[in-house]
Design a protein around this motif. Structure first.
Motif, PDB file in Angstrom:
ATOM      1  N   UNK A 114      62.835  23.410  45.625  1.00 55.04           N
ATOM      2  CA  UNK A 114      64.134  23.869  45.084  1.00 55.04           C
ATOM      3  C   UNK A 114      64.345  23.327  43.679  1.00 55.04           C
ATOM      4  N   UNK A 115      64.029  22.055  43.509  1.00 53.85           N
ATOM      5  CA  UNK A 115      64.228  21.415  42.205  1.00 53.85           C
ATOM      6  C   UNK A 115      63.322  22.036  41.148  1.00 53.85           C
ATOM      7  N   UNK A 116      62.051  22.224  41.528  1.00 45.85           N
ATOM      8  CA  UNK A 116      61.054  22.773  40.601  1.00 45.85           C
ATOM      9  C   UNK A 116      61.447  24.164  40.131  1.00 45.85           C
ATOM     10  N   UNK A 117      62.080  24.938  41.018  1.00 41.87           N
ATOM     11  CA  UNK A 117      62.376  26.326  40.673  1.00 41.87           C
ATOM     12  C   UNK A 117      63.855  26.564  40.371  1.00 41.87           C
ATOM     13  N   UNK A 206      55.915  39.251  50.191  1.00 42.90           N
ATOM     14  CA  UNK A 206      55.294  38.386  49.187  1.00 42.90           C
ATOM     15  C   UNK A 206      55.660  38.814  47.773  1.00 42.90           C
ATOM     16  N   UNK A 207      56.086  40.068  47.615  1.00 44.44           N
ATOM     17  CA  UNK A 207      56.486  40.590  46.296  1.00 44.44           C
ATOM     18  C   UNK A 207      57.934  41.085  46.351  1.00 44.44           C
ATOM     19  N   UNK A 208      58.188  41.917  47.331  1.00 47.52           N
ATOM     20  CA  UNK A 208      59.495  42.559  47.473  1.00 47.52           C
ATOM     21  C   UNK A 208      60.131  42.084  48.778  1.00 47.52           C
ATOM     22  N   UNK A 209      61.411  42.402  48.931  1.00 48.21           N
ATOM     23  CA  UNK A 209      62.085  41.948  50.151  1.00 48.21           C
ATOM     24  C   UNK A 209      63.202  42.903  50.520  1.00 48.21           C
ATOM     25  N   UNK A 256      65.638  35.721  45.047  1.00 50.94           N
ATOM     26  CA  UNK A 256      64.630  36.082  44.024  1.00 50.94           C
ATOM     27  C   UNK A 256      63.915  34.844  43.501  1.00 50.94           C
ATOM     28  N   UNK A 257      64.698  33.797  43.254  1.00 53.00           N
ATOM     29  CA  UNK A 257      64.094  32.565  42.714  1.00 53.00           C
ATOM     30  C   UNK A 257      63.076  31.986  43.694  1.00 53.00           C
TER      31      UNK A 257
END
Ligand code: AMP
Ligand code: GLY
Length: 424
Positions: A114-117, A206-209, A256-257
Protein backbone atom coordinates in the motif's frame (compact mmCIF):
# COMPACT_ATOMS: atom_id res chain seq x y z
CA UNK A 1 -18.27 -26.05 -18.56
CA UNK A 2 -17.48 -28.32 -15.59
CA UNK A 3 -16.69 -26.43 -12.40
CA UNK A 4 -15.03 -27.44 -9.14
CA UNK A 5 -15.74 -25.06 -6.25
CA UNK A 6 -13.60 -25.33 -3.12
CA UNK A 7 -14.86 -24.67 0.39
CA UNK A 8 -17.65 -25.61 2.78
CA UNK A 9 -19.18 -22.46 4.26
CA UNK A 10 -22.05 -20.09 3.62
CA UNK A 11 -19.97 -18.17 1.08
CA UNK A 12 -19.52 -21.36 -0.92
CA UNK A 13 -23.23 -22.23 -0.77
CA UNK A 14 -24.04 -18.76 -2.15
CA UNK A 15 -21.38 -19.12 -4.88
CA UNK A 16 -22.64 -22.61 -5.79
CA UNK A 17 -26.21 -21.28 -5.93
CA UNK A 18 -25.14 -18.55 -8.34
CA UNK A 19 -22.85 -20.72 -10.51
CA UNK A 20 -25.50 -23.45 -10.86
CA UNK A 21 -27.88 -20.92 -12.44
CA UNK A 22 -25.52 -20.22 -15.32
CA UNK A 23 -26.48 -21.71 -18.68
CA UNK A 24 -22.75 -22.36 -19.11
CA UNK A 25 -22.60 -24.64 -16.07
CA UNK A 26 -22.22 -28.35 -16.84
CA UNK A 27 -21.26 -30.42 -13.82
CA UNK A 28 -20.68 -28.54 -10.58
CA UNK A 29 -18.71 -30.23 -7.80
CA UNK A 30 -18.07 -28.71 -4.40
CA UNK A 31 -15.13 -29.92 -2.31
CA UNK A 32 -15.98 -30.67 0.40
CA UNK A 33 -19.22 -28.61 0.40
CA UNK A 34 -22.04 -28.87 2.94
CA UNK A 35 -25.67 -30.07 2.93
CA UNK A 36 -26.68 -26.76 1.29
CA UNK A 37 -24.24 -26.97 -1.60
CA UNK A 38 -25.47 -30.53 -2.25
CA UNK A 39 -28.68 -28.98 -3.62
CA UNK A 40 -26.66 -27.00 -6.22
CA UNK A 41 -24.18 -29.66 -7.35
CA UNK A 42 -22.37 -32.73 -6.13
CA UNK A 43 -20.25 -32.65 -2.99
CA UNK A 44 -16.92 -34.48 -3.16
CA UNK A 45 -14.99 -35.40 -0.02
CA UNK A 46 -11.71 -33.69 -0.86
CA UNK A 47 -9.78 -31.18 1.20
CA UNK A 48 -9.32 -27.74 -0.45
CA UNK A 49 -5.62 -27.86 0.47
CA UNK A 50 -4.88 -31.39 -0.80
CA UNK A 51 -3.57 -30.17 -4.14
CA UNK A 52 -2.48 -33.59 -5.43
CA UNK A 53 -5.93 -35.06 -4.84
CA UNK A 54 -7.63 -31.99 -6.37
CA UNK A 55 -5.43 -32.14 -9.47
CA UNK A 56 -6.16 -35.84 -9.94
CA UNK A 57 -9.90 -35.19 -9.54
CA UNK A 58 -9.79 -32.38 -12.11
CA UNK A 59 -7.94 -34.50 -14.65
CA UNK A 60 -10.23 -37.50 -14.19
CA UNK A 61 -13.45 -35.51 -14.33
CA UNK A 62 -12.58 -33.02 -17.07
CA UNK A 63 -12.96 -29.99 -14.84
CA UNK A 64 -12.76 -26.76 -16.88
CA UNK A 65 -12.57 -24.20 -14.08
CA UNK A 66 -11.65 -24.22 -10.38
CA UNK A 67 -13.22 -21.56 -8.14
CA UNK A 68 -11.63 -21.12 -4.71
CA UNK A 69 -13.83 -19.97 -1.81
CA UNK A 70 -11.48 -19.69 1.21
CA UNK A 71 -8.03 -18.10 1.42
CA UNK A 72 -6.04 -21.10 2.70
CA UNK A 73 -5.60 -22.87 -0.68
CA UNK A 74 -4.63 -19.59 -2.35
CA UNK A 75 -2.10 -18.58 0.30
CA UNK A 76 -0.71 -22.15 0.11
CA UNK A 77 -0.26 -21.76 -3.67
CA UNK A 78 -3.03 -23.70 -5.42
CA UNK A 79 -2.73 -21.48 -8.53
CA UNK A 80 0.99 -22.27 -8.81
CA UNK A 81 0.40 -25.97 -8.07
CA UNK A 82 -2.03 -26.28 -10.99
CA UNK A 83 -0.13 -24.08 -13.46
CA UNK A 84 3.24 -25.75 -12.89
CA UNK A 85 1.89 -29.27 -13.49
CA UNK A 86 1.59 -30.19 -17.20
CA UNK A 87 -1.44 -32.35 -16.33
CA UNK A 88 -3.41 -29.37 -14.98
CA UNK A 89 -1.72 -26.30 -16.48
CA UNK A 90 -4.64 -25.81 -18.88
CA UNK A 91 -7.24 -25.80 -16.06
CA UNK A 92 -7.69 -22.22 -14.82
CA UNK A 93 -7.98 -21.59 -11.09
CA UNK A 94 -9.75 -18.35 -10.14
CA UNK A 95 -7.41 -16.66 -7.67
CA UNK A 96 -4.00 -15.06 -7.26
CA UNK A 97 -0.67 -16.86 -7.32
CA UNK A 98 0.93 -17.67 -3.97
CA UNK A 99 3.12 -14.56 -4.15
CA UNK A 100 0.16 -12.28 -4.89
CA UNK A 101 -1.98 -13.96 -2.20
CA UNK A 102 0.51 -12.52 0.33
CA UNK A 103 -1.72 -9.44 0.16
CA UNK A 104 -3.93 -11.43 2.54
CA UNK A 105 -1.36 -13.87 3.91
CA UNK A 106 0.96 -11.21 5.35
CA UNK A 107 -0.18 -7.91 6.88
CA UNK A 108 3.32 -6.43 6.59
CA UNK A 109 3.51 -7.43 2.91
CA UNK A 110 0.15 -5.75 2.35
CA UNK A 111 1.12 -2.57 4.23
CA UNK A 112 4.41 -2.28 2.32
CA UNK A 113 2.49 -2.75 -0.93
CA UNK A 114 0.00 0.00 0.00
CA UNK A 115 2.78 2.39 0.94
CA UNK A 116 4.83 1.64 -2.18
CA UNK A 117 1.86 2.30 -4.45
CA UNK A 118 0.38 5.28 -2.62
CA UNK A 119 -2.81 3.58 -1.44
CA UNK A 120 -4.30 5.46 1.55
CA UNK A 121 -4.09 3.39 4.73
CA UNK A 122 -3.50 3.83 8.49
CA UNK A 123 0.03 4.77 9.62
CA UNK A 124 1.97 1.69 10.75
CA UNK A 125 5.28 0.14 11.76
CA UNK A 126 6.28 -3.51 11.77
CA UNK A 127 8.45 -5.33 14.32
CA UNK A 128 9.97 -8.81 14.45
CA UNK A 129 10.40 -11.15 17.42
CA UNK A 130 13.88 -9.81 18.27
CA UNK A 131 12.69 -6.19 18.35
CA UNK A 132 10.48 -6.13 21.46
CA UNK A 133 12.20 -3.11 23.04
CA UNK A 134 11.95 -1.05 19.87
CA UNK A 135 8.31 -2.06 19.47
CA UNK A 136 7.47 -1.09 23.06
CA UNK A 137 9.22 2.26 22.58
CA UNK A 138 7.25 2.91 19.36
CA UNK A 139 3.82 2.18 20.90
CA UNK A 140 2.99 5.53 22.59
CA UNK A 141 3.36 7.50 19.33
CA UNK A 142 0.32 5.66 17.90
CA UNK A 143 -2.06 7.13 20.48
CA UNK A 144 -5.04 5.19 21.79
CA UNK A 145 -6.70 2.99 20.93
CA UNK A 146 -3.93 1.26 19.03
CA UNK A 147 -4.25 -1.68 16.64
CA UNK A 148 -1.92 -4.71 16.90
CA UNK A 149 -1.94 -7.20 14.04
CA UNK A 150 -0.29 -10.58 13.76
CA UNK A 151 1.46 -10.61 10.40
CA UNK A 152 0.22 -14.02 9.25
CA UNK A 153 -3.12 -15.82 9.07
CA UNK A 154 -4.49 -16.35 12.58
CA UNK A 155 -8.00 -17.72 11.94
CA UNK A 156 -9.49 -14.21 12.08
CA UNK A 157 -8.22 -13.67 15.65
CA UNK A 158 -4.93 -11.90 14.94
CA UNK A 159 -6.15 -8.28 15.17
CA UNK A 160 -6.31 -6.68 18.62
CA UNK A 161 -7.59 -3.21 19.38
CA UNK A 162 -6.10 -2.06 22.71
CA UNK A 163 -7.54 0.89 24.58
CA UNK A 164 -4.79 1.29 27.20
CA UNK A 165 -1.02 1.43 26.82
CA UNK A 166 -0.68 -1.25 29.49
CA UNK A 167 -2.92 -3.64 27.57
CA UNK A 168 -1.09 -2.87 24.32
CA UNK A 169 2.30 -3.53 25.92
CA UNK A 170 1.23 -6.83 27.40
CA UNK A 171 -0.43 -7.99 24.14
CA UNK A 172 2.61 -6.92 22.15
CA UNK A 173 4.90 -8.98 24.41
CA UNK A 174 2.57 -11.98 24.12
CA UNK A 175 2.27 -11.72 20.34
CA UNK A 176 6.01 -11.41 19.71
CA UNK A 177 6.52 -14.33 22.10
CA UNK A 178 4.30 -16.50 19.89
CA UNK A 179 0.69 -15.95 21.07
CA UNK A 180 -0.42 -16.77 17.50
CA UNK A 181 2.52 -19.06 16.73
CA UNK A 182 4.54 -18.18 13.65
CA UNK A 183 1.76 -15.82 12.52
CA UNK A 184 2.76 -13.28 15.20
CA UNK A 185 6.55 -13.62 14.85
CA UNK A 186 6.08 -10.27 13.09
CA UNK A 187 3.58 -7.73 14.42
CA UNK A 188 2.17 -4.67 12.67
CA UNK A 189 1.35 -1.67 14.91
CA UNK A 190 -1.27 0.53 13.33
CA UNK A 191 -3.02 3.81 14.06
CA UNK A 192 -6.72 3.39 14.86
CA UNK A 193 -9.06 4.88 12.26
CA UNK A 194 -12.56 6.02 13.16
CA UNK A 195 -15.17 5.80 10.44
CA UNK A 196 -17.62 3.50 8.70
CA UNK A 197 -16.49 0.12 7.36
CA UNK A 198 -17.50 -1.35 4.04
CA UNK A 199 -16.25 -4.05 1.66
CA UNK A 200 -15.60 -3.72 -2.07
CA UNK A 201 -14.96 -6.72 -4.31
CA UNK A 202 -13.32 -6.78 -7.71
CA UNK A 203 -12.91 -9.67 -10.14
CA UNK A 204 -9.70 -9.10 -12.07
CA UNK A 205 -8.06 -10.78 -15.05
CA UNK A 206 -4.76 -9.10 -14.15
CA UNK A 207 -5.41 -6.16 -16.50
CA UNK A 208 -9.08 -5.28 -16.32
CA UNK A 209 -11.71 -5.76 -13.65
CA UNK A 210 -15.39 -5.66 -12.84
CA UNK A 211 -16.69 -4.51 -9.48
CA UNK A 212 -19.23 -6.66 -7.69
CA UNK A 213 -21.96 -4.93 -5.68
CA UNK A 214 -20.42 -3.49 -2.51
CA UNK A 215 -21.40 -4.69 0.96
CA UNK A 216 -21.11 -4.07 4.65
CA UNK A 217 -20.69 -6.84 7.18
CA UNK A 218 -21.24 -6.88 10.94
CA UNK A 219 -18.27 -8.54 12.62
CA UNK A 220 -18.94 -8.11 16.33
CA UNK A 221 -21.10 -10.63 18.12
CA UNK A 222 -23.21 -8.11 20.03
CA UNK A 223 -25.74 -5.45 19.16
CA UNK A 224 -24.35 -1.98 18.51
CA UNK A 225 -21.06 -3.55 17.33
CA UNK A 226 -20.14 -4.70 20.82
CA UNK A 227 -18.42 -7.83 22.11
CA UNK A 228 -16.03 -10.23 20.45
CA UNK A 229 -15.11 -10.33 16.79
CA UNK A 230 -16.77 -13.13 14.83
CA UNK A 231 -16.54 -14.32 11.24
CA UNK A 232 -19.50 -12.00 10.61
CA UNK A 233 -23.06 -11.92 11.97
CA UNK A 234 -24.79 -10.38 8.96
CA UNK A 235 -24.37 -8.24 5.87
CA UNK A 236 -26.17 -5.83 3.60
CA UNK A 237 -25.64 -5.17 -0.11
CA UNK A 238 -25.19 -2.61 -1.56
CA UNK A 239 -24.14 -0.02 1.04
CA UNK A 240 -26.59 2.91 1.21
CA UNK A 241 -23.86 5.45 2.05
CA UNK A 242 -21.65 4.38 -0.89
CA UNK A 243 -22.49 7.35 -3.12
CA UNK A 244 -21.32 7.41 -6.76
CA UNK A 245 -18.66 9.96 -5.68
CA UNK A 246 -17.33 7.69 -2.94
CA UNK A 247 -17.34 4.66 -5.27
CA UNK A 248 -15.42 6.71 -7.83
CA UNK A 249 -12.77 7.58 -5.22
CA UNK A 250 -12.55 3.92 -4.18
CA UNK A 251 -12.04 2.82 -7.79
CA UNK A 252 -9.41 5.47 -8.48
CA UNK A 253 -7.48 5.29 -5.20
CA UNK A 254 -7.83 1.63 -4.28
CA UNK A 255 -8.87 -0.63 -7.13
CA UNK A 256 -6.94 0.79 -10.09
CA UNK A 257 -3.89 1.59 -7.97
CA UNK A 258 -3.84 -1.96 -6.63
CA UNK A 259 -4.04 -3.52 -10.10
CA UNK A 260 -1.32 -1.20 -11.40
CA UNK A 261 0.80 -1.97 -8.32
CA UNK A 262 0.43 -5.71 -8.87
CA UNK A 263 1.55 -5.31 -12.48
CA UNK A 264 4.52 -3.11 -11.50
CA UNK A 265 5.56 -5.68 -8.89
CA UNK A 266 5.22 -8.55 -11.38
CA UNK A 267 2.49 -10.25 -9.32
CA UNK A 268 -0.08 -12.31 -11.23
CA UNK A 269 -3.59 -11.84 -9.92
CA UNK A 270 -6.54 -13.39 -11.76
CA UNK A 271 -9.31 -13.63 -9.25
CA UNK A 272 -11.35 -11.86 -6.61
CA UNK A 273 -9.81 -9.04 -4.57
CA UNK A 274 -11.56 -7.94 -1.40
CA UNK A 275 -10.88 -4.38 -0.24
CA UNK A 276 -11.75 -3.96 3.45
CA UNK A 277 -12.27 -0.21 3.78
CA UNK A 278 -12.75 2.37 6.50
CA UNK A 279 -14.53 5.47 5.23
CA UNK A 280 -13.23 8.46 7.18
CA UNK A 281 -15.01 11.76 6.42
CA UNK A 282 -16.12 10.36 3.04
CA UNK A 283 -12.59 9.32 2.08
CA UNK A 284 -11.60 5.65 1.78
CA UNK A 285 -8.71 4.10 3.71
CA UNK A 286 -7.66 0.53 3.06
CA UNK A 287 -7.73 -1.60 6.21
CA UNK A 288 -7.01 -4.95 4.59
CA UNK A 289 -6.93 -7.00 1.43
CA UNK A 290 -8.37 -10.48 1.17
CA UNK A 291 -7.67 -12.67 -1.83
CA UNK A 292 -11.20 -14.11 -1.82
CA UNK A 293 -14.79 -13.00 -1.36
CA UNK A 294 -16.17 -12.15 2.08
CA UNK A 295 -18.26 -14.37 4.31
CA UNK A 296 -21.12 -13.47 5.02
CA UNK A 297 -20.96 -10.66 2.43
CA UNK A 298 -21.13 -13.17 -0.46
CA UNK A 299 -24.48 -14.44 0.83
CA UNK A 300 -25.88 -10.91 0.30
CA UNK A 301 -23.85 -10.05 -2.83
CA UNK A 302 -24.69 -13.10 -5.00
CA UNK A 303 -28.46 -12.47 -5.09
CA UNK A 304 -27.72 -8.86 -6.16
CA UNK A 305 -25.73 -9.92 -9.25
CA UNK A 306 -27.90 -10.06 -12.34
CA UNK A 307 -25.09 -11.02 -14.73
CA UNK A 308 -23.82 -14.54 -15.26
CA UNK A 309 -20.92 -14.69 -12.79
CA UNK A 310 -19.64 -17.97 -14.24
CA UNK A 311 -19.39 -16.34 -17.68
CA UNK A 312 -17.35 -13.51 -16.14
CA UNK A 313 -15.07 -15.96 -14.31
CA UNK A 314 -14.60 -17.88 -17.58
CA UNK A 315 -13.50 -14.61 -19.22
CA UNK A 316 -10.83 -14.08 -16.53
CA UNK A 317 -8.90 -17.02 -17.92
CA UNK A 318 -10.10 -16.64 -21.51
CA UNK A 319 -10.75 -13.52 -23.53
CA UNK A 320 -10.29 -11.22 -20.53
CA UNK A 321 -12.60 -8.71 -18.83
CA UNK A 322 -11.99 -5.83 -21.23
CA UNK A 323 -15.34 -4.03 -21.66
CA UNK A 324 -17.06 -6.58 -19.40
CA UNK A 325 -20.06 -5.28 -17.50
CA UNK A 326 -21.51 -6.66 -14.30
CA UNK A 327 -25.19 -5.91 -14.04
CA UNK A 328 -26.70 -5.46 -10.62
CA UNK A 329 -30.24 -6.20 -9.48
CA UNK A 330 -32.22 -3.20 -8.25
CA UNK A 331 -32.80 -2.70 -4.52
CA UNK A 332 -30.99 -4.35 -1.63
CA UNK A 333 -30.18 -7.70 -0.10
CA UNK A 334 -29.77 -8.42 3.61
CA UNK A 335 -28.24 -11.45 5.29
CA UNK A 336 -28.77 -12.47 8.90
CA UNK A 337 -26.56 -15.18 10.41
CA UNK A 338 -28.05 -17.81 12.69
CA UNK A 339 -25.26 -18.76 15.08
CA UNK A 340 -24.83 -21.33 17.84
CA UNK A 341 -25.22 -19.94 21.38
CA UNK A 342 -21.72 -19.32 22.81
CA UNK A 343 -20.13 -18.49 19.43
CA UNK A 344 -17.43 -17.17 18.89
CA UNK A 345 -16.45 -19.03 22.07
CA UNK A 346 -17.43 -22.63 22.82
CA UNK A 347 -20.75 -23.91 21.56
CA UNK A 348 -22.65 -27.18 21.18
CA UNK A 349 -23.01 -29.00 17.86
CA UNK A 350 -25.21 -31.85 16.65
CA UNK A 351 -28.44 -30.00 17.48
CA UNK A 352 -31.44 -30.60 15.24
CA UNK A 353 -32.46 -27.74 12.94
CA UNK A 354 -36.20 -27.30 12.30
CA UNK A 355 -38.38 -24.91 10.32
CA UNK A 356 -36.41 -25.40 7.12
CA UNK A 357 -39.35 -24.86 4.80
CA UNK A 358 -37.91 -22.57 2.12
CA UNK A 359 -40.01 -19.42 1.81
CA UNK A 360 -40.46 -17.76 -1.57
CA UNK A 361 -39.36 -14.48 -0.09
CA UNK A 362 -35.93 -15.50 1.13
CA UNK A 363 -32.96 -17.82 0.66
CA UNK A 364 -31.32 -20.13 3.18
CA UNK A 365 -27.55 -20.63 2.81
CA UNK A 366 -25.92 -23.35 4.88
CA UNK A 367 -22.64 -22.73 6.73
CA UNK A 368 -22.17 -25.04 9.74
CA UNK A 369 -24.64 -27.85 9.08
CA UNK A 370 -24.39 -31.60 8.65
CA UNK A 371 -26.78 -34.46 7.95
CA UNK A 372 -27.32 -36.87 10.83
CA UNK A 373 -27.64 -40.64 10.39
CA UNK A 374 -31.41 -40.34 9.96
CA UNK A 375 -30.85 -37.52 7.39
CA UNK A 376 -31.99 -34.89 9.88
CA UNK A 377 -30.16 -31.59 9.51
CA UNK A 378 -27.92 -30.86 12.49
CA UNK A 379 -25.77 -27.92 13.57
CA UNK A 380 -22.04 -28.41 12.97
CA UNK A 381 -20.42 -25.03 13.51
CA UNK A 382 -20.54 -21.58 15.10
CA UNK A 383 -22.22 -19.94 12.16
CA UNK A 384 -24.97 -22.38 11.16
CA UNK A 385 -27.20 -20.78 8.53
CA UNK A 386 -27.60 -17.50 6.68
CA UNK A 387 -31.04 -16.09 5.92
CA UNK A 388 -30.90 -13.75 2.91
CA UNK A 389 -33.67 -11.72 1.31
CA UNK A 390 -34.00 -9.00 -1.27
CA UNK A 391 -36.24 -5.97 -1.21
CA UNK A 392 -36.72 -2.75 -3.12
CA UNK A 393 -35.73 -0.98 0.10
CA UNK A 394 -33.19 -2.17 2.66
CA UNK A 395 -35.91 -2.21 5.34
CA UNK A 396 -37.94 -4.66 3.25
CA UNK A 397 -34.92 -6.92 2.65
CA UNK A 398 -34.17 -6.91 6.39
CA UNK A 399 -37.78 -7.59 7.34
CA UNK A 400 -37.93 -10.66 5.08
CA UNK A 401 -34.49 -11.95 6.13
CA UNK A 402 -35.42 -11.64 9.81
CA UNK A 403 -38.88 -13.19 9.25
CA UNK A 404 -37.27 -16.31 7.80
CA UNK A 405 -34.48 -16.35 10.41
CA UNK A 406 -37.14 -16.35 13.14
CA UNK A 407 -38.83 -19.43 11.65
CA UNK A 408 -35.63 -21.48 11.58
CA UNK A 409 -34.83 -23.08 14.90
CA UNK A 410 -32.27 -25.02 16.86
CA UNK A 411 -31.43 -25.10 20.56
CA UNK A 412 -29.59 -21.95 21.71
CA UNK A 413 -29.95 -20.28 18.29
CA UNK A 414 -28.44 -16.80 18.35
CA UNK A 415 -29.19 -13.92 15.96
CA UNK A 416 -27.88 -10.37 16.10
CA UNK A 417 -31.02 -8.25 15.94
CA UNK A 418 -29.63 -4.97 14.59
CA UNK A 419 -28.10 -5.91 11.23
CA UNK A 420 -28.38 -2.91 8.89
CA UNK A 421 -30.10 -0.71 11.47
CA UNK A 422 -27.24 1.81 11.59
CA UNK A 423 -27.55 2.60 7.89
CA UNK A 424 -31.26 2.59 7.09
P1 AMP B 1 -8.36 -6.78 9.55
O1 AMP B 1 -8.20 -8.27 9.73
O2 AMP B 1 -7.09 -6.07 9.27
O3 AMP B 1 -9.47 -6.45 8.63
O4 AMP B 1 -8.92 -6.25 10.94
C1 AMP B 1 -10.11 -6.79 11.51
C2 AMP B 1 -11.01 -5.67 11.97
O5 AMP B 1 -10.32 -4.85 12.92
C3 AMP B 1 -11.42 -4.71 10.86
O6 AMP B 1 -12.51 -5.17 10.14
C4 AMP B 1 -11.72 -3.46 11.65
O7 AMP B 1 -13.00 -3.55 12.24
C5 AMP B 1 -10.70 -3.50 12.74
N1 AMP B 1 -9.51 -2.71 12.35
C6 AMP B 1 -8.39 -3.17 11.75
N2 AMP B 1 -7.52 -2.18 11.53
C7 AMP B 1 -8.08 -1.05 12.01
C8 AMP B 1 -7.66 0.32 12.10
N3 AMP B 1 -6.47 0.71 11.65
N4 AMP B 1 -8.53 1.20 12.65
C9 AMP B 1 -9.72 0.81 13.14
N5 AMP B 1 -10.16 -0.47 13.09
C10 AMP B 1 -9.36 -1.39 12.55
N1 GLY C 1 -16.57 -10.83 6.46
C1 GLY C 1 -15.19 -10.66 6.59
C2 GLY C 1 -14.36 -11.57 5.83
O1 GLY C 1 -14.83 -12.37 5.05
O2 GLY C 1 -13.13 -11.48 5.96
Amino acid sequence: MNVLLLGSGGREHALAWKIAQSPLCGKLWIAPGNPGTASCGENVALSPVDFDALKAFCRQNKVDLVVVGPEAPLVAGIVDAFSSDPGTASIPVIGPTRDAAQLEGSKSFAKRFMLRHGIPTAAYREFHAGQLDEALAALPAFGLPVVLKADGLAAGKGVLICSTLQEAESELRAMLAGKFGAASATVVLEAFLTGREMSVFALSDGQHYVLLPCAKDYKRVGEGDSGLNTGGMGAVCPVPFASPGLMHRIEERMVRTTLEGLKKDGLIYKGFIYFGLMIVDNDPFLIEYNCRLGDPETQAVMPMIKSDLLALMARVSGEGLQSAVLQQEPGYAATVILASGGYPGDYQTGLEITGLHQSEDALIFHAGTTLGQDRKLLTAGGRVLASTARGSELTEALRKAYAQANKLNFKAKFIRKDIGFDII
